[in-house]
Scaffold this active site. Structure first.
Site, PDB file in Angstrom:
ATOM      1  N   ALA A  61       0.853  -1.189   0.000  1.00  0.00           N
ATOM      2  CA  ALA A  61       0.000   0.000   0.000  1.00  0.00           C
ATOM      3  C   ALA A  61       0.888   1.238   0.000  1.00  0.00           C
ATOM      4  CB  ALA A  61      -0.890  -0.011   1.239  1.00  0.00           C
ATOM      5  N   GLY A 102       0.735  -5.039   1.057  1.00  0.00           N
ATOM      6  CA  GLY A 102      -0.379  -5.126   0.123  1.00  0.00           C
ATOM      7  C   GLY A 102       0.013  -5.754  -1.202  1.00  0.00           C
ATOM      8  N   GLU A 105      -0.311  -9.319  -0.597  1.00  0.00           N
ATOM      9  CA  GLU A 105      -1.747  -9.606  -0.430  1.00  0.00           C
ATOM     10  C   GLU A 105      -2.453  -9.644  -1.785  1.00  0.00           C
ATOM     11  OE1 GLU A 105      -2.100  -6.365   2.516  1.00  0.00           O
ATOM     12  OE2 GLU A 105      -3.107  -7.827   3.788  1.00  0.00           O
ATOM     13  N   GLU A 125       3.927  -5.078   7.622  1.00  0.00           N
ATOM     14  CA  GLU A 125       3.053  -4.054   8.214  1.00  0.00           C
ATOM     15  C   GLU A 125       3.331  -3.821   9.694  1.00  0.00           C
ATOM     16  OE1 GLU A 125       2.170  -6.287   6.003  1.00  0.00           O
ATOM     17  OE2 GLU A 125       0.686  -5.476   4.603  1.00  0.00           O
TER      18      GLU A 125
END
Ligand code: 3H9
Length: 694
Positions: A61, A102, A105, A125
């Site tokens: 992200a 992310g 993910e 994270e």
């Protein structure tokens, strides 16, 4: 365009193209959805490849979007992954270089994953004070098993893709051309009838999931004292194990939303960007050419010089080590060897590597041997006269263009530079003791230091794994100039009613690794004494409590003399409160006519930390540091400031500068209040409703 779309004989290739690391910001997320929809609409397309341009598949992200409207604007990452996973045409993630957070993910939402060896795979994270918030806590355990996944999620550490071969994460590990292999793989699965596999449909099998989860909880207990994220990571994984994928996913989302707003996460993100920002100097462009550093010389083989030499050697850079006397040189080499031997014993270094490192050191007693060094770091006695001799000599023998660095912690780098006819090549490199361990390097910029010298030293700092922060020239530079105000307050508080153990306990509870008195006993109280003696001469009006001088007059220099602010039993490092010293403090208060009062822990913490903040603000005003985050990096990496608070300047922002100002004004009105001269910028920023970091 943040995403490229191309087609190759029945296969659509969606390439994330958002440098530097293909962060999954809003436009990238929207681009992926657009790509999937376009591929689904096109009857000629049988399969989709998802990959990244440049130096990453995806770094995750976009952290800069956190807590901004873009972070929650659709398509969110969760939506993107749902769309990828729901695609009727199979999606193949082709991973190279980096798949983190992310990014991983997203890949876990694809139906298939192929990877190049050497890719760094991680859910980091937790290092940002959050947890994987787009299904990572649910899909990774289903892909690679509970234990391996929890280890990755809780540590945040990257794992080489090759190590994960056979783990269930990748369908193929590709040695050759990844793009070609991805097309071939996509064509193969595109020809197969669906539905295509989804990680979410896999089971988590573990003989004793509950037991392992409890084990994981125990193992993060120490870190969890200051950081909420590690336990939340475990809770989220457990929710998936116990209640299934959908409930686990919803719980993970809930935790993510809560964690991203915590001060701890803000502090960790601040440190992440602060570290990177520190290497950027406002008036030194990123493309400034750097000088080549092939050989380094270090002058002085004492504790400091030896530690400095080890940094370069560890990075594979040969070092010439100069001493004046054979015995000192031998002693220095023996200490370096001893340090490496300790690493070998701990299993951190191979025995062959020890010899290879020692072989990179060329000991010498002659300045002539320094002739071919590209960088010479001086770590001799801290006295201007001694430095003068060294720098005059270096000016004679160093090759043109060699960088001449001083490890001074207190002296004026401009005066040192003036001992040479090449002030542009002179810079301060202030390492912290033990120099081979401590992350911080203050790079002291003299008024004539050339830009390419700074750029070179900053690059080199990265190579030797230091966090380098640029400081202008002033007494104590950034770190020690601030700590002096902190120590001053600590001493005043003794005079006013506190005792060393109380002060230390309060600030250690706040999160400092060590309080000022334990720290001073460790470093040696005579060091501060020498600095104060200099101050008394230079600034006779400066108000200092004389309590520490009294202690030093009794010879209590700290651990090395068996007693300081505390008592020590021989061979132990445990600080035991000393009745003798405590009585001495109480007697001193009487002598200076101060009625002792009970000082609360809150006041102790405020006076110590705001003393740092106030001086930090002045350092910014004077341009000694170019940004607040530089000061925070100095304190996080060199002075044991609690990471979960993000450094003194971020902490001040968290408290609010209005409150900081009020507290400083209050302390300024108390006895010993003359030590507080409120920094103008604190009042200005507070009035504008702003903080040091915007
Ligand atoms: C996440 O994914 C949350 C999700 O679970 C849920 C969402 C709902 N964003 O380190 P470098 C910048 S959280 C924005 O020097 P390297 C960095 O600031 C994210 N920017 O390069 C720097 O900018 P600049 C989980 C990022 O090659 C530049 O890229 N991911 C991001 O040594 C180069 O960085 C992570 O925690 C980002 N995600 O190392 C990964 N990442 O040039 C964090 C980097 O202006 N990143 N930047 O200074 C890293 O660990 C390293 O940057 C990486 C590259 C290994 C990727």
């Amino acid at each position: 365009m943040a995403v490229d779309y191309t087609t190759h004989d029945g296969v659509a290739v969606i390439t994330l193209n958002n440098p530097p690391v293909n962060g999954l910001g809003l436009s990238t997320r929207a681009g992926i959805v657009e790509g999937i929809e376009r591929a689904e609409r096109d009857p000629a397309i049988r399969a989709i490849v998802l990959t990244g341009a440049g130096k990453a598949f995806s770094g995750g992200a976009d952290i800069t979007e956190f807590n901004t409207p873009k972070a929650t604007q659709e398509p969110t990452l969760a939506t993107v992954i749902k769309i990828v996973e729901g695609s009727a045409k199979p999606v193949v993630a082709a991973i190279h270089s980096v798949a983190m957070g992310g990014g991983l993910e997203l890949a876990l939402g694809a139906h298939y994953r192929i990877a190049a060896p050497g890719a760094q795979i991680a859910l980091p994270e937790v290092k940002l004070g959050i947890l994987p918030g787009a299904g990572g806590t649910q899909r990774l355990p289903r892909a690679i098993g509970l234990e391996a996944a929890l280890n990755m999620i809780v540590s945040g550490a990257p794992v080489d893709s090759q190590k994960l071969a056979g783990s269930g994460l990748f369908d193929e590990l590709v040695e050759g051309d990844l793009a070609e292999a991805a097309l071939a793989f996509a064509r193969k699965v595109g020809a197969q009838a669906g539905p295509h596999p989804k990680v979410r449909e896999r089971k988590i099998d573990h003989p004793n999931a509950e037991g392992f989860i409890q084990f994981a909880r125990n193992s993060v207990a120490a870190v969890a004292k200051h950081f909420p994220a590690p336990l939340k990571c475990i809770d989220a994984v457990e929710a998936g194990v116990k209640h299934g994928f959908d409930k686990g996913l919803a719980f993970e989302r809930e935790c993510f939303v809560a964690l991203v707003q915590t001060p701890e996460s803000r502090a960790l993100r601040h440190a992440f960007f602060g570290e990177r920002a520190a290497s950027k100097i406002p008036d030194v462009p990123a493309d400034t050419p750097v000088r080549e550093i092939r050989r380094v010389a270090v002058i002085g083989a004492g504790t400091m010089g030896g530690g400095i030499a080890m940094n370069f050697v560890n990075a594979g850079i040969p070092v010439t080590l100069l001493e004046m006397k054979q015995e000192a040189l031998q002693r220095g080499l023996a200490t370096i060897r001893g340090n490496y031997e300790a690493s070998v014993k701990k299993g951190k270094l191979k025995a062959e590597a020890l010899e290879a490192r020692m072989a990179l050191i060329t000991p010498t007693l002659s300045y002539d041997a320094l002739k071919d060094a590209d960088l010479i770091v001086e770590a001799v006695f801290e006295e201007l006269g001694v430095k003068e001799q060294v720098f005059r000599r270096l000016d004679e023998i160093a090759k043109p263009g060699a960088i001449l660095a001083s490890n001074t912690s207190t002296l004026d780098v401009n005066r040192i530079a003036a001992f040479t006819k090449r002030a542009q090549d002179v810079v301060g490199m202030h390492f912290f003791s033990p120099a081979n361990v401590m992350k911080l390097l203050e790079v002291v910029r003299g008024k004539e230091t050339a830009k390419d010298v700074l750029a070179t030293v900053m690059k080199l700092a990265k190579q030797i794994r230091k966090t380098a922060v640029v400081s202008g020239v002033c007494d104590g530079f950034i770190g020690n100039r601030m700590i002096e105000q902190y120590i001053r307050q600590a001493l005043f508080m003794l005079e006013e009613g506190a005792l060393p153990a109380q002060v230390d306990r309060a600030i250690e509870k706040f999160g400092f690794a060590m309080g000022p008195f334990r720290m001073s006993d460790l470093a040696g109280n005579d060091i501060g004494w020498a600095i104060r003696k200099r101050r008394y001469q230079e600034q006779p009006d400066l108000h200092y409590s004389k309590i520490a001088d009294r202690l030093c007059e009794t010879g209590r220099f700290g651990q090395k003399t068996g007693g300081g602010w505390y008592d020590y039993v021989a061979g132990e490092r445990t600080a035991r409160p000393s009745t003798l010293v405590d009585d001495m403090i109480v007697a001193y208060s009487k002598e200076v006519n101060t009625e002792r009062r009970k000082i609360g822990d809150d006041e102790i913490v405020e006076r110590l930390v705001f003393a740092l903040v106030n001086e930090g603000a002045k350092i910014l005003e004077e341009g000694i540091a170019s940004k607040a985050s530089d000061i925070d990096m100095v304190y996080l990496t060199g002075y044991g400031f609690p990471l979960h608070r993000g450094g003194p300047m971020l902490y001040a922002d968290t408290v609010g500068l209005y409150n900081v100002e009020r507290a400083i004004r209050r302390y300024a009105a108390q006895p010993n209040g003359d030590a507080w001269q409120l920094a103008a910028s604190i009042a200005e920023l507070a009035a504008a409703g702003r903080g040091f970091n915007g």
